[in-house]
Design an enzyme around this catalytic site. Structure first.
Site, PDB file in Angstrom:
ATOM      1  N   SER A 157     -10.153  -0.869   6.671  1.00 35.55           N
ATOM      2  CA  SER A 157      -9.290  -0.632   5.284  1.00 35.55           C
ATOM      3  C   SER A 157      -8.592  -1.809   4.668  1.00 35.55           C
ATOM      4  O   SER A 157      -8.300  -1.783   3.446  1.00 35.55           O
ATOM      5  CB  SER A 157      -8.355   0.522   5.372  1.00 35.55           C
ATOM      6  N   LYS A 198       0.902  -1.158  -0.025  1.00 31.76           N
ATOM      7  CA  LYS A 198      -0.232  -0.207  -0.095  1.00 31.76           C
ATOM      8  C   LYS A 198       0.967   1.334   0.000  1.00 31.76           C
ATOM      9  O   LYS A 198       1.890   1.286   0.833  1.00 31.76           O
ATOM     10  CB  LYS A 198      -0.900   0.036   1.224  1.00 31.76           C
ATOM     11  N   SER A 206      -9.713   1.782   2.645  1.00 33.54           N
ATOM     12  CA  SER A 206      -8.872   2.217   1.535  1.00 33.54           C
ATOM     13  C   SER A 206      -7.701   1.441   1.021  1.00 33.54           C
ATOM     14  O   SER A 206      -7.180   1.994   0.113  1.00 33.54           O
ATOM     15  CB  SER A 206      -8.209   3.512   2.637  1.00 33.54           C
TER      16      SER A 206
END
Lengths: 489, 108
Positions: A174, A75, A150
């Site tokens: 997330s 990420k 996310s």
């Protein structure tokens, strides 16, 4: 599809070279990512160099690490030395961290390959990856739908076969929600189980790094590599790291599962409910003892979370001021003549240009709830309700070993469906927020999809540091091969 | 809870060092007003004698002890350790001069 463990074994045995894996990873990304947009940066040269180093290590007869030759995408909120790290924001565009996050250093030491950095909601603030300043990521199951967020890019990297595992971060869901939306495994460890050194901070009392993987055992192996105490993160726990992979083969017979009625209330999609109930019934058939539990403060989790997380974010994001890194905007004309005005005008112009609308909303809300006259009514009150939410779980865990419930109230929603209404987006996190507020480990594992073939995730929440229990149950669900025919004959 | 007005948003934006356009002020006042109205539901919950949770660790028991108790002994020794070099620390700065971060004038 090849998994984390099958790839690592084939590289360690010499059946496959790491360089071949790196090349096929790059080919797969080139083939799939044009339309999906899971990656913000592909670290091609670094990937090939890492793969060569692994192959050379083996040629020298040295022992290879547990993730030998396994691609693991990151990420883009995680720092990797020399590779652009944006956290999905224009305010960090072009910034190259001068150091590795601890999890990145651990992946390297385990001989993993890092293909690149994945898309996310700006500063991890969102539930659909649509607030990224670099455009949305699409769900590979249906490209008109979001992959959740996310950590949407990391979920899609795994779901589309571009990387058998990836790392995300989970502040309010997330990792788990995008895992559910894309049909992969996603694990949020206990708060403090994994060092956050080198993770761009969002809400520090909630943030935790964890793995996505194509199977439960893969998530377990990645967790076993990244877990553990780190002197660089004083909130990381000193407790010894359990044998997560062994847990994947453990019997679940006799485990007591709590089903919280509050998670099956109004707002739950009926097809999701059917799939979740079928998975729970299958676990019961497999020898688990299922009973109802009460988590009465669940309905206040969204309000509690959005006060606490935004308050912490408003403080954490004060560091982006155009001085030490990232974007800087110098206003053409200073707006005043008083002392400090040129500096403050630069701060204001930089932050206005660098932050997107969702980040501004959260900074403003967080600043408001901390401001004089409102602190007690909002922030302190939310911290007290957080205690009540934690007590709910404590009471439930005296009666059961794990809590099973939906990860998300609906299947993946359409791109653009919720972007105009921030509150409806926040409410989509209703089932993942409580475990975050309580700091508990929780995993999302795929169960039967909807009739239209959209993924559904079962969430399993365990006691602090009992990731092993969640992994055992998730592996049991995975082995049942739930397809959808179970719940609706 | 009354919705937020533009003056309130301007005050909060100033605290947060955010310079908003008139259009942003108006839109954000409405959007944040709605969220504030929603989170005001917390008001109705009885939290008499409930201690606030500032952090969660595996060892901490909800509502018992202060943060200081839970985190006792978590300080690292205050000893010099190698960190980023001077050049590395300045490498990401939008403007650097004379071996430091360059900022607009803030003292006349």
């Amino acid at each position: 599809m090849e998994t984390v463990t099958t790839i690592a074994e084939s590289v360690r045995k010499g059946e496959k070279r790491a360089v071949e894996i790196a090349e096929s990873t790059l080919a797969r990304i080139a083939e799939r990512d044009g339309s999906l947009h899971a990656f913000l940066a592909v670290a091609k040269d670094e990937l090939i160099a890492q793969a060569r180093a692994v192959d050379e290590k083996r040629a020298r007869g040295e022992a290879l690490g547990p993730l030998a030759g396994v691609p693991i995408a990151l990420k883009d909120a995680l720092c990797m030395r020399g590779v652009p790290t944006t956290s999905g924001s224009k305010i960090l565009e072009g910034w190259r961290p001068p150091y590795d996050a601890t999890v990145v250093a651990k992946l390297r030491a385990a001989d993993a390959l890092i293909p690149g950095k994945t898309n996310l909601d700006e500063f991890a603030m969102g539930s659909s990856t649509e607030s990224s300043a670099y455009g949305p990521t699409k769900n590979p199951v249906d490209e008109t739908r979001t992959p959740g967020g996310s950590s949407g890019g990391s979920a899609v990297a795994v779901a589309a076969g571009m990387s058998p595992a990836s790392l995300g971060s989970d502040t309010g869901g997330s990792i788990r929600q995008p895992a559910a939306f894309t049909g992969v495994v996603g694990l949020k460890p206990t708060y403090g189980r994994v060092s956050r050194f080198g993770l761009v901070a969002f809400a520090s009392s909630l943030d935790q790094i964890g793995p996505f993987a194509s199977d439960v055992r893969g998530a377990a192996r990645v967790l076993s590599v990244i877990a553990g105490h780190d002197p660089k993160d004083m909130t990381s726990l000193t407790a010894s790291v359990s044998d997560y992979e062994a847990a994947c083969g453990a019997s679940v017979r006799g485990l007591r599962l709590g089903v919280p009625e509050e998670y099956f209330a109004e707002g739950l999609d009926p097809e999701v409910a059917t799939s979740i109930r079928a998975a729970i019934a299958a676990l019961e058939k497999g020898g688990c003892v299922v009973r109802p539990v009460k988590l009465p403060h669940t309905r206040h989790a969204v309000a509690t979370y959005y006060v606490i997380a935004t308050a912490e974010a408003s403080s954490n994001l004060a560091r982006f001021d155009g001085v030490r890194y990232g974007l800087r905007v110098e206003p053409k004309t200073a707006s005043g003549t008083s002392q400090g005005s040129a500096l403050r005008a630069m701060y204001g112009a930089t932050r206005d240009a660098g932050f997107g609308p969702e980040v501004k909303r959260r900074i403003l809300l967080g600043t408001f709830v901390l401001s004089a006259g409102y602190y007690d009514a909002y922030y302190l009150k939310a911290q007290k309700v957080r205690t009540l939410i934690r007590r709910d779980f404590e009471a439930a865990f005296t009666e059961v070993d794990a809590i099973v419930c939906p990860t998300a109230p609906t299947p993946p929603f359409k791109l653009g469906e919720k972007t105009s209404d921030p509150l409806s987006m926040y409410l989509s996190d209703v089932y993942t927020l409580p475990a975050s507020l309580a700091g508990l480990p929780a995993i999302s594992v795929p169960c039967a999809p909807t009739r239209a073939g959209l993924p559904v995730g079962l969430q399993i929440i365990a006691r602090p540091l009992e990731e092993t229990t969640a992994l055992s149950l998730a592996a049991a669900v995975e082995s049942m091969g739930l397809t959808g025919s179970e719940g609706r004959q | 809870m009354t919705p937020m007005d533009r003056a309130q948003i301007r005050h909060v934006a100033e605290l947060a060092e955010l310079e908003l356009t008139a259009e942003e002020e108006e839109r954000l006042a409405a959007e944040i007003g709605r969220v504030v109205a929603y989170v005001s539901e917390l008001d109705a919950i009885d939290t008499t004698d409930v201690a606030p949770t500032a952090h969660v660790t595996a060892a901490a028991t909800p509502g018992e002890g202060s943060a200081a108790d839970d985190l006792a002994g978590l300080f690292r020794p205050d000893e010099p350790r190698p960190g980023l070099s001077h050049d590395e620390a300045l490498a990401g700065a939008p403007r650097a001069a004379h071996g430091g971060f360059s900022v607009p004038t803030f003292v006349e």
